[in-house]
Design an enzyme around this catalytic site. Structure first.
Site, mmCIF file in Angstrom:
data_model
loop_
_atom_site.group_PDB
_atom_site.id
_atom_site.type_symbol
_atom_site.label_atom_id
_atom_site.label_comp_id
_atom_site.label_asym_id
_atom_site.label_seq_id
_atom_site.Cartn_x
_atom_site.Cartn_y
_atom_site.Cartn_z
ATOM 1 N N HIS A 21 25.530 1.393 59.288
ATOM 2 C CA HIS A 21 25.123 0.334 60.640
ATOM 3 C C HIS A 21 24.627 1.564 61.682
ATOM 4 O O HIS A 21 25.627 2.835 61.295
ATOM 5 C CB HIS A 21 25.504 -0.963 60.744
ATOM 6 N N HIS A 24 28.592 2.929 62.382
ATOM 7 C CA HIS A 24 28.872 4.250 61.307
ATOM 8 C C HIS A 24 28.039 5.582 62.133
ATOM 9 O O HIS A 24 28.673 6.367 61.931
ATOM 10 C CB HIS A 24 28.194 4.032 59.998
ATOM 11 N N CYS A 130 44.525 -9.560 57.371
ATOM 12 C CA CYS A 130 43.543 -9.923 57.425
ATOM 13 C C CYS A 130 42.638 -8.756 56.399
ATOM 14 O O CYS A 130 42.812 -7.859 56.718
ATOM 15 C CB CYS A 130 42.868 -9.517 58.867
ATOM 16 N N CYS A 133 40.134 -6.079 58.036
ATOM 17 C CA CYS A 133 40.729 -5.320 58.767
ATOM 18 C C CYS A 133 41.237 -4.635 57.601
ATOM 19 O O CYS A 133 42.180 -2.713 57.568
ATOM 20 C CB CYS A 133 41.795 -5.492 60.381
ATOM 21 N N CYS A 155 41.689 -13.650 63.160
ATOM 22 C CA CYS A 155 41.739 -12.515 63.136
ATOM 23 C C CYS A 155 40.610 -12.006 64.529
ATOM 24 O O CYS A 155 40.221 -13.044 64.729
ATOM 25 C CB CYS A 155 40.718 -11.246 62.416
ATOM 26 N N HIS A 158 37.916 -10.007 63.654
ATOM 27 C CA HIS A 158 36.504 -10.768 62.798
ATOM 28 C C HIS A 158 36.308 -12.209 62.153
ATOM 29 O O HIS A 158 35.521 -12.541 62.272
ATOM 30 C CB HIS A 158 37.118 -10.295 61.109
ATOM 31 N N LYS A 305 30.789 -5.641 69.456
ATOM 32 C CA LYS A 305 30.838 -4.633 68.855
ATOM 33 C C LYS A 305 29.502 -4.910 68.198
ATOM 34 O O LYS A 305 30.138 -6.345 67.099
ATOM 35 C CB LYS A 305 31.897 -4.747 68.432
ATOM 36 N N LYS A 308 27.881 -5.754 60.918
ATOM 37 C CA LYS A 308 26.936 -6.562 59.905
ATOM 38 C C LYS A 308 27.620 -7.446 60.005
ATOM 39 O O LYS A 308 26.457 -8.237 59.704
ATOM 40 C CB LYS A 308 27.036 -5.712 59.075
HETATM 41 N N1 MSP Z 1 37.883 2.472 55.996
HETATM 42 C C1 MSP Z 1 38.285 2.788 57.280
HETATM 43 C C2 MSP Z 1 38.606 4.226 57.651
HETATM 44 C C3 MSP Z 1 39.742 4.169 56.830
HETATM 45 S S1 MSP Z 1 40.050 6.190 57.885
HETATM 46 C C4 MSP Z 1 40.966 7.225 56.885
HETATM 47 C C5 MSP Z 1 36.893 1.982 58.683
HETATM 48 N N2 MSP Z 1 35.895 2.022 57.259
HETATM 49 S S2 MSP Z 1 34.597 0.916 58.817
HETATM 50 O O1 MSP Z 1 33.591 1.555 57.739
HETATM 51 O O2 MSP Z 1 34.574 0.412 58.985
HETATM 52 O O3 MSP Z 1 34.847 2.025 59.955
HETATM 53 C C6 MSP Z 1 34.851 3.115 59.988
HETATM 54 C C7 MSP Z 1 33.923 3.809 61.125
HETATM 55 O O4 MSP Z 1 32.922 2.890 62.154
HETATM 56 C C8 MSP Z 1 35.113 3.332 62.171
HETATM 57 O O5 MSP Z 1 35.312 4.923 63.460
HETATM 58 C C9 MSP Z 1 35.022 2.520 63.136
HETATM 59 O O6 MSP Z 1 35.263 2.390 64.318
HETATM 60 C C10 MSP Z 1 33.273 2.827 63.186
HETATM 61 N N3 MSP Z 1 32.275 1.643 63.803
HETATM 62 C C11 MSP Z 1 31.791 0.230 63.075
HETATM 63 N N4 MSP Z 1 31.792 -0.214 63.924
HETATM 64 C C12 MSP Z 1 31.491 0.149 65.292
HETATM 65 C C13 MSP Z 1 30.419 -0.062 66.118
HETATM 66 N N5 MSP Z 1 30.382 -1.367 66.226
HETATM 67 N N6 MSP Z 1 30.371 1.167 67.227
HETATM 68 C C14 MSP Z 1 30.980 2.273 66.767
HETATM 69 N N7 MSP Z 1 31.678 2.526 65.864
HETATM 70 C C15 MSP Z 1 32.007 1.367 65.147
HETATM 71 O O7 MSP Z 1 37.445 1.759 59.531
#
Ligand code: MSP
Length: 525
Positions: A21, A24, A130, A133, A155, A158, A305, A308
């Site tokens: 999304h 990411h 969780c 997380c 959590c 979540h 925030k 998905k």
């Molecule tokens: N797999 C772990 C990270 C391991 S790093 C050794 C993880 N993955 S994640 O897919 O959930 O998130 C990856 C990144 O996307 C994180 O930096 C997270 O902050 C970012 N984002 C996910 N949702 C977000 C928003 N709504 N806004 C900005 N960034 C966000 O965590």
């Protein structure tokens, strides 16, 4: 061998079970822009991204879809995560998957090293976990459930019920590293940025650290603990290690020494893993800690925030299909102060696209090239005598380039773009004030007309170079249109720290027709 002069930067590795999304995408384009900037500055740059493929979350998602976890992640990575990089024009140097042999093997090497150095012990554990997380939650992040989860502990992130886990685990002696970590934050004040993130981390560590459970024995989708095959390594430890296994830890010491340490850019939700647990693991292994960790804010949709699971997820293609990838990159990187939360709305995106990209930068590029075609048969004119006004433009360009580079050093991409935009605004005002269309009617003003159009074109040359890390596609078109590709070589090879120097565009080169850089768009419904 030292790693001075190298710039190694990483995104977090993403959980592939979530479809990509715009949150990411935000992390990825920010890191890509910083990497492109440094690459263009001549630094020995390496950008890493990838996917985090082990853990309970992945296992359950695969089971729910009746496939093996490996089949599940293979499908998602190929169908969704590789394409995301193309959608957003991310020029990563490597992509690591935690199911790759190069990773799995060297995670075991690292784990064994920690064990041999006495930082791992076996113990009993009972705590609330969780799966979203992939973390045992501290008291402060456990709240009472509401609605269907009334009466349960959930959590805070979540809003889903926590699971009580009770098992024999291996533990990492994190509690021994509090003082060394505090010392690190003190002697290297930039280790955690921005300031708000640093303060949060310092106060967290000051409260005292508990040892960390770093293995699980109730499922097997992970990397086996080398001396005890009945355990898999905790998915977060497995994941953090990607930053070193990808650059040769355990297998190619020369490359490892050349690249490491890294800068990590992460969302603020995963700051503690990167700024507390990760440096402690590295210290325990006798390795250098990262150069720094920068925590960016969240993209909020409707004040929450975006995620998905809460059905507020917006796919990056929804934006790029309408506005293009450059606009995506520009919008998120310029509109949100890097390090703060930012609210996304289609209205704001459309308004900025129109005002800043179409009317501001795009129009400046079209009218300058069109006037050179019309008044000078498409040949960049030689400038005559400079007036104070011309010199003021030159100063704006020099100042903006220096300010942008300084802002990038601080990871403030938004401030860098704001500095660069002073050139756009100054040039648009310059053209309006100098009225080249009026000068063109008077033969006696021919030299002045040449100076004005050279100034505009040379300003655009600087803009193309400075904005290419942010908007690689549009700046490339502009570069070709200015005739610079032929006379100066590839845009990506232009040294960015020299971009503010005046007089680089050569008079006499041919300008080519330029289609609108940011065409009018149909507003999405
Ligand atoms: N797999 C772990 C990270 C391991 S790093 C050794 C993880 N993955 S994640 O897919 O959930 O998130 C990856 C990144 O996307 C994180 O930096 C997270 O902050 C970012 N984002 C996910 N949702 C977000 C928003 N709504 N806004 C900005 N960034 C966000 O965590």
């Amino acid at each position: 061998m030292t790693s001075a002069g190298s710039f190694y930067i990483t995104t977090p590795i993403y959980y592939p079970s979530d479809l990509p999304h715009i949150g990411h995408g935000y992390t990825s384009v920010a890191v890509d822009t910083l990497a492109r900037w440094h690459r263009q500055a001549g630094d020995d740059t390496w950008m890493l991204t990838g996917t985090d493929e082990h853990g309970q979350k992945m296992l359950r998602a695969a089971a729910a879809n009746s496939v093996t976890p490996q089949q599940w992640v293979d499908k998602l990575v190929t169908e969704s995560w590789f394409p995301l990089l193309r959608t957003l024009d991310v020029a990563n140097d490597d992509f690591i998957r935690t199911t790759q042999e190069r990773h799995e093997h060297n995670v075991q090497v690292f784990f064994q090293a920690l064990y041999d150095r006495g930082y791992i012990y076996a113990g009993e554990y009972e705590a609330l976990y969780c799966v979203g997380c992939e973390e045992f939650k501290p008291e402060s992040e456990i709240v009472d459930g509401t609605g269907p989860f009334e009466g349960l502990k959930v959590c805070a992130i979540h809003s889903k019920p926590l699971e009580l886990l009770q098992e024999k685990n291996y533990f990492f002696k994190l509690s021994e590293f509090g003082d060394r970590l505090l010392e690190l934050y003190k002697t290297q004040p930039d280790f955690v940025r921005p300031e708000s993130a640093r303060n949060e981390v310092v106060s967290f560590v000051k409260q005292g650290l508990k040892d960390l459970s770093i293995s699980r024995s109730t499922f097997d989708w992970g990397i086996k603990v080398p001396w005890d095959q009945s355990h898999v390594i905790y998915v977060w430890v497995d994941a953090l290690l990607n930053y070193i296994t990808a650059i040769g830890y355990g297998s190619d010491e020369e490359t490892f020494a050349r690249r490491w340490p890294a800068y990590h850019v992460v969302g603020k939700d995963i700051l503690r893993f990167h700024a507390v647990i990760w440096p402690a693991l590295l210290m325990a292994a006798g390795l250098e800690v990262p150069r720094g960790v920068f925590a960016h804010g969240w993209l909020l949709v409707g004040g929450e925030k975006m995620s998905k699971s809460k059905l507020t997820g917006i796919a990056p293609t929804e934006i790029t299909d309408v506005f293009g990838s450059d606009a995506y990159r520009f919008y998120f990187l310029s509109a949100i102060p890097f390090g703060h939360d930012g609210s996304f709305s289609w209205e704001d995106l459309s308004a900025r696209y129109q005002a800043e990209l179409a009317n501001g930068f795009g129009n400046l590029a079209s009218r300058t090239t069109a006037m050179i075609e019309r008044y000078f048969e498409g040949i960049v004119p030689a400038p005559g005598e400079d007036t104070d006004r011309d010199v003021a433009v030159q100063r704006t360009v020099a100042d903006a380039a220096a300010a942008a580079d300084a802002a990038v050093e601080r990871f403030r991409i938004d401030e860098a773009i704001a500095a660069i935009w002073t050139i756009v605004d100054e040039l648009n005002a310059y053209i309006t004030d100098n009225e080249p269309w009026a000068l063109a009617k008077d033969d006696a003003q021919r030299e002045r007309l040449g100076t004005v159009l050279y100034t505009a074109a040379e300003g655009l040359r600087a803009l193309a170079v400075l904005l290419s890390p942010v908007m690689p596609i549009a700046t490339e078109k502009l570069w070709v249109a200015l005739g610079a590709a032929e006379s100066l070589g590839r845009l990506v090879d232009q040294p960015i720290r020299d971009a503010g120097r005046w007089g680089i565009l050569k008079p006499g080169t041919s300008v080519n027709g330029l289609a609108p850089l940011f065409p009018r768009v149909e507003q999405p419904a």
